[in-house]
Design a protein around this motif. Structure first.
Motif, PDB file in Angstrom:
ATOM      1  N   SER A  60      50.823  37.878  40.335  1.00 36.33           N
ATOM      2  CA  SER A  60      50.384  36.719  39.546  1.00 36.33           C
ATOM      3  C   SER A  60      49.350  37.133  38.502  1.00 36.33           C
ATOM      4  O   SER A  60      49.365  36.648  37.363  1.00 36.33           O
ATOM      5  CB  SER A  60      49.788  35.646  40.473  1.00 36.33           C
ATOM      6  OG  SER A  60      50.751  35.185  41.388  1.00 36.33           O
ATOM      7  N   GLY A  61      48.445  38.052  38.893  1.00 36.80           N
ATOM      8  CA  GLY A  61      47.428  38.544  37.955  1.00 36.80           C
ATOM      9  C   GLY A  61      48.059  39.284  36.784  1.00 36.80           C
ATOM     10  O   GLY A  61      47.650  39.109  35.623  1.00 36.80           O
ATOM     11  N   ILE A  62      49.053  40.125  37.100  1.00 34.47           N
ATOM     12  CA  ILE A  62      49.724  40.879  36.035  1.00 34.47           C
ATOM     13  C   ILE A  62      50.445  39.932  35.075  1.00 34.47           C
ATOM     14  O   ILE A  62      50.363  40.079  33.853  1.00 34.47           O
ATOM     15  CB  ILE A  62      50.713  41.896  36.641  1.00 34.47           C
ATOM     16  CG1 ILE A  62      49.945  42.975  37.411  1.00 34.47           C
ATOM     17  CG2 ILE A  62      51.574  42.526  35.544  1.00 34.47           C
ATOM     18  CD1 ILE A  62      50.842  43.945  38.162  1.00 34.47           C
ATOM     19  N   ILE A  63      51.145  38.944  35.658  1.00 33.12           N
ATOM     20  CA  ILE A  63      51.856  37.972  34.817  1.00 33.12           C
ATOM     21  C   ILE A  63      50.875  37.188  33.954  1.00 33.12           C
ATOM     22  O   ILE A  63      51.105  36.961  32.766  1.00 33.12           O
ATOM     23  CB  ILE A  63      52.685  37.016  35.702  1.00 33.12           C
ATOM     24  CG1 ILE A  63      53.822  37.779  36.390  1.00 33.12           C
ATOM     25  CG2 ILE A  63      53.257  35.876  34.856  1.00 33.12           C
ATOM     26  CD1 ILE A  63      54.608  36.940  37.379  1.00 33.12           C
ATOM     27  N   LEU A  64      49.744  36.787  34.552  1.00 31.33           N
ATOM     28  CA  LEU A  64      48.736  36.030  33.817  1.00 31.33           C
ATOM     29  C   LEU A  64      48.151  36.860  32.677  1.00 31.33           C
ATOM     30  O   LEU A  64      47.972  36.364  31.558  1.00 31.33           O
ATOM     31  CB  LEU A  64      47.624  35.586  34.770  1.00 31.33           C
ATOM     32  CG  LEU A  64      46.477  34.778  34.138  1.00 31.33           C
ATOM     33  CD1 LEU A  64      47.008  33.474  33.569  1.00 31.33           C
ATOM     34  CD2 LEU A  64      45.379  34.505  35.169  1.00 31.33           C
ATOM     35  N   LEU A  65      47.872  38.131  32.947  1.00 31.74           N
ATOM     36  CA  LEU A  65      47.319  39.003  31.916  1.00 31.74           C
ATOM     37  C   LEU A  65      48.327  39.226  30.781  1.00 31.74           C
ATOM     38  O   LEU A  65      47.954  39.253  29.603  1.00 31.74           O
ATOM     39  CB  LEU A  65      46.897  40.338  32.523  1.00 31.74           C
ATOM     40  CG  LEU A  65      45.634  40.311  33.388  1.00 31.74           C
ATOM     41  CD1 LEU A  65      45.386  41.690  33.998  1.00 31.74           C
ATOM     42  CD2 LEU A  65      44.420  39.891  32.558  1.00 31.74           C
ATOM     43  N   CYS A  66      49.585  39.418  31.157  1.00 33.02           N
ATOM     44  CA  CYS A  66      50.623  39.588  30.119  1.00 33.02           C
ATOM     45  C   CYS A  66      50.749  38.341  29.248  1.00 33.02           C
ATOM     46  O   CYS A  66      50.875  38.424  28.025  1.00 33.02           O
ATOM     47  CB  CYS A  66      51.968  39.918  30.772  1.00 33.02           C
ATOM     48  SG  CYS A  66      52.058  41.555  31.531  1.00 33.02           S
ATOM     49  N   LEU A  67      50.722  37.172  29.901  1.00 33.88           N
ATOM     50  CA  LEU A  67      50.813  35.908  29.162  1.00 33.88           C
ATOM     51  C   LEU A  67      49.596  35.726  28.251  1.00 33.88           C
ATOM     52  O   LEU A  67      49.738  35.334  27.076  1.00 33.88           O
ATOM     53  CB  LEU A  67      50.918  34.746  30.151  1.00 33.88           C
ATOM     54  CG  LEU A  67      51.089  33.346  29.533  1.00 33.88           C
ATOM     55  CD1 LEU A  67      52.384  33.284  28.726  1.00 33.88           C
ATOM     56  CD2 LEU A  67      51.079  32.278  30.625  1.00 33.88           C
ATOM     57  N   ALA A  91      37.875  35.827  34.952  1.00 35.83           N
ATOM     58  CA  ALA A  91      38.094  34.476  35.491  1.00 35.83           C
ATOM     59  C   ALA A  91      39.084  34.511  36.658  1.00 35.83           C
ATOM     60  O   ALA A  91      38.865  33.852  37.691  1.00 35.83           O
ATOM     61  CB  ALA A  91      38.613  33.559  34.380  1.00 35.83           C
ATOM     62  N   TYR A  92      40.160  35.273  36.521  1.00 35.55           N
ATOM     63  CA  TYR A  92      41.151  35.363  37.590  1.00 35.55           C
ATOM     64  C   TYR A  92      40.565  36.049  38.822  1.00 35.55           C
ATOM     65  O   TYR A  92      40.817  35.637  39.962  1.00 35.55           O
ATOM     66  CB  TYR A  92      42.374  36.123  37.101  1.00 35.55           C
ATOM     67  CG  TYR A  92      43.490  36.202  38.112  1.00 35.55           C
ATOM     68  CD1 TYR A  92      44.207  35.070  38.479  1.00 35.55           C
ATOM     69  CD2 TYR A  92      43.819  37.414  38.719  1.00 35.55           C
ATOM     70  CE1 TYR A  92      45.221  35.128  39.414  1.00 35.55           C
ATOM     71  CE2 TYR A  92      44.829  37.484  39.666  1.00 35.55           C
ATOM     72  CZ  TYR A  92      45.526  36.339  40.005  1.00 35.55           C
ATOM     73  OH  TYR A  92      46.539  36.404  40.945  1.00 35.55           O
ATOM     74  N   LEU A  93      39.755  37.099  38.563  1.00 36.68           N
ATOM     75  CA  LEU A  93      39.105  37.793  39.679  1.00 36.68           C
ATOM     76  C   LEU A  93      38.164  36.858  40.421  1.00 36.68           C
ATOM     77  O   LEU A  93      38.103  36.869  41.660  1.00 36.68           O
ATOM     78  CB  LEU A  93      38.351  39.010  39.148  1.00 36.68           C
ATOM     79  CG  LEU A  93      37.670  39.899  40.192  1.00 36.68           C
ATOM     80  CD1 LEU A  93      38.717  40.484  41.141  1.00 36.68           C
ATOM     81  CD2 LEU A  93      36.896  41.021  39.510  1.00 36.68           C
ATOM     82  N   LEU A  94      37.429  36.046  39.673  1.00 35.67           N
ATOM     83  CA  LEU A  94      36.514  35.084  40.308  1.00 35.67           C
ATOM     84  C   LEU A  94      37.287  34.075  41.137  1.00 35.67           C
ATOM     85  O   LEU A  94      36.882  33.733  42.268  1.00 35.67           O
ATOM     86  CB  LEU A  94      35.695  34.381  39.219  1.00 35.67           C
ATOM     87  CG  LEU A  94      34.682  33.333  39.709  1.00 35.67           C
ATOM     88  CD1 LEU A  94      33.637  33.980  40.616  1.00 35.67           C
ATOM     89  CD2 LEU A  94      34.006  32.647  38.525  1.00 35.67           C
TER      90      LEU A  94
END
Length: 326
Positions: free
Chosen positions: A21-28, A303-306
């Motif tokens: 999910s993190g990878i997809i979010l970063l790509c987006l 933000a995602y890490l938090l």
């Protein structure tokens, strides 16, 4: 034992899901940020180019009005001198005026000089106060349109001659009424006056920073006449790969992605618009276009890490409570 294995397997799946999910979010976020930066750069460059284009058009209109006014004045002076010359020659009975008379005509009419030509364009008499630039005038007095004023007495010829030193000469020619021949009156405007009192294309670039606004270039099609990067002024268009490529591939307000032409392998984004007589370019390097993307990516990652930390803490606390209840 089976419960522990099942719980561990579930934890691995959750961690894998969080990573994906993190990878997809970063790509987006990367895709959105890049397109936002390109869109912002396009708007900035397009706004700059259109403003410069309008200023160029206004500048050219003012210069055209100024040139027209100057030519009309020199035409009036030529007709006035021609009338006085015919009157004085009739009174004196002489065929040609002397230098003193030509000098008086020039002073009374506020002109730099007077030429008396034969119908074929040969200089028969002359008076002028500027020896340096008169040769630029001589190269233009044999024009067919100028010589036609003798065949058509009602015609007045007027033109502006650009000199090599950056000054210019406004001239007017009329057919002489006292005898066969042509009278030319001219006024020389110095280079210093042209730069101080005439709206210069170069002044349009004032206030634009290369770092913040990109490189702005005004070209006449063959060479660069003005730029906010002084190193480019006077450079031939054939020697600048960025401008050549932008001109070849330009499509309205769309940015063109081009190579810088150096050994560094860098690239730039730019676009082009055309005014009445000039081409206006604006471009900036990739690092300036995508200046917000690294910040946006860092913000999204933090933000995602938090969020992950908070979610996993809540999940861990829930598991602990569950274990205690058992």
């Amino acid at each position: 034992m089976k419960l522990k294995k099942s719980s561990g397997y579930l934890s691995y799946r959750i961690w894998a899901l969080e990573i994906v999910s993190g990878i997809i979010l970063l790509c987006l976020a990367f895709w959105i940020s890049i397109h936002a930066d390109i869109s912002n750069a396009a708007q900035r460059l397009f706004s700059t180019v259109n403003y410069v284009k309008e200023q160029c058009n206004n500048n050219q209109k003012m210069e055209l009005a100024s040139e027209t006014k100057s030519l009309m004045r020199i035409m009036e002076s030529a007709e006035y001198i021609n009338w006085n010359l015919a009157s004085d020659m009739e009174k004196s009975g002489f065929e040609e005026p002397d230098q003193t008379l030509l000098e008086n005509y020039a002073k009374e009419s506020y002109v730099t000089g007077i030429l008396l030509l034969s119908p074929q364009g040969a200089v028969e008499q002359e008076y002028h106060t500027d020896e340096r630039n008169v040769w630029d005038l001589y190269e233009n007095i044999d024009a067919e349109a100028l010589l036609d004023v003798w065949n058509f007495p009602e015609k007045t010829y007027a033109s502006r001659v650009d000199c090599e030193d950056g000054s210019h000469i406004d001239l007017a020619a009329v057919g002489r009424t006292d005898r066969s021949g042509i009278l030319v009156a001219f006024y020389h405007t110095s280079k210093e006056y042209c730069h101080i009192f005439v709206n210069s294309i170069e002044q349009i670039q004032t206030g634009y920073s290369v770092k913040q606004d990109g490189t702005i270039v005004i070209s006449n099609g063959e060479e660069i006449v003005a730029s906010n990067d002084s190193r480019l002024v006077g450079v031939s268009m054939d020697d600048n790969e960025i401008l050549r490529t932008i001109r070849r591939r330009a499509e309205g307000s769309k940015l063109v992605h081009v190579r810088d032409g150096g050994d560094t392998g860098g690239r730039s984004f730019g676009l082009m618009e055309q005014s009445r007589n000039y081409y206006i370019y604006a471009y900036m390097p990739e690092r300036e276009v995508f200046n917000k993307t690294p910040q946006n990516m860092l913000f999204v990652a933090l933000a995602y890490l938090l969020v992950l930390i908070i979610v996993n803490m809540v999940r861990w606390q829930t598991e602990q409570k569950y274990q205690k209840q058992k």
